[in-house]
Design an enzyme around this catalytic site. Structure first.
Site, PDB file in Angstrom:
ATOM      1  N   ASP A  42      -0.476   5.018   0.835  1.00 26.55           N
ATOM      2  CA  ASP A  42      -0.857   6.026   1.824  1.00 26.55           C
ATOM      3  C   ASP A  42      -0.918   5.455   3.234  1.00 26.55           C
ATOM      4  OD1 ASP A  42      -1.429   8.695   0.571  1.00 26.55           O
ATOM      5  OD2 ASP A  42      -2.579   7.413  -0.769  1.00 26.55           O
TER       6      ASP A  42
ATOM      7  N   ASP B 239       0.855  -1.178   0.000  1.00 21.24           N
ATOM      8  CA  ASP B 239       0.000   0.000   0.000  1.00 21.24           C
ATOM      9  C   ASP B 239       0.902   1.243   0.000  1.00 21.24           C
ATOM     10  OD1 ASP B 239      -2.384   1.620   0.511  1.00 21.24           O
ATOM     11  OD2 ASP B 239      -1.653   1.770   2.569  1.00 21.24           O
TER      12      ASP B 239
END
Length: 229
Positions: free
Chosen positions: A14, A12
């Site tokens: 953010d 991922d």
């Protein structure tokens, strides 16, 4: 002699690679505010609203032009300082790094450019949502797929997981929040960021994980898991 399996690191962006979640930053400071966003995240965890619908509500509440939003993020969202040496080590070890993000590619590449340089930012593998910028400077998200996630990260991982054993790479996933729920069960090892929503989900669903704070922790664990003699 059998060839050593390649290692794939899916991550991922953010809140995992970045120290602040860029979408949360925009929503909290230029949109519906922190309390409303946290409430929506809880509804996603509870299953009462889809991530796609919750995320749309958050972004719709942000009233900044594309250029304004980009400048805000470049000034206020930092990348984990240990990610660059981690990424360089991965390249030196022929470890494939693939960013799986529910964020938007133009924002992601702009932030990478600040911290990794233009060449690395343009070449790093990213699978994410996109942005449609209108003539008046306003913008909207363009979702990666039709799933209730908007971007179902498991769809990128699963084809590798379904390869025959002899061709299947070792795979790990690194994440922190509600956008990572679809990917949490797809790899042989999961890294979940300390104090974040993904850990709550994994504990509730009894999914095994390793807790991390920075990519230096992941670096050490990968060396132990896959490179110890």
């Amino acid at each position: 002699m059998a060839q050593k399996k390649q290692l794939y690191v899916f991550s991922d962006f953010d809140g995992t690679i970045t120290l602040q979640d860029s979408n949360d930053y925009l929503t909290d400071n230029f949109g519906m505010g922190n309390a409303n966003r946290v409430n929506l995240n809880q509804q996603v965890l509870d299953g009462s609203i889809s991530f796609r619908d919750a995320f749309a509500k958050m972004l719709d509440s942000v009233h900044l032009s594309y250029d304004e939003a980009l400048e805000v993020l470049k000034k206020n969202v930092a990348i984990d300082p240990s990610f660059k040496p981690f990424y360089e080590w991965c390249k030196s070890q022929d470890i494939r790094v693939i960013i799986l993000s529910s964020g938007m590619e133009p924002f992601i590449r702009a932030l990478f450019e600040q911290y990794l340089g233009k060449e690395e930012a343009s070449s790093i593998e990213i699978v994410s949502n996109d942005i449609n910028v209108h003539p008046d400077g306003q913008w909207n998200i363009v979702y990666h797929d039709d799933s209730h996630f908007g971007h179902d990260k498991s769809l990128t991982i699963r084809p590798y997981a379904q390869l025959p054993e002899s061709k299947r790479p070792h795979m790990v996933y690194c994440g922190d929040g509600v956008s990572d729920l679809s990917a949490a069960k797809e790899t042989e090892h999961l890294f979940a960021k300390k104090g974040r929503d993904l850990i709550k989900y994994c504990e509730r669903e009894k999914i095994s994980f390793s807790e991390f704070e920075t990519f230096a922790d992941i670096h050490k664990d990968l060396q132990k898991l896959f490179f110890s003699s």
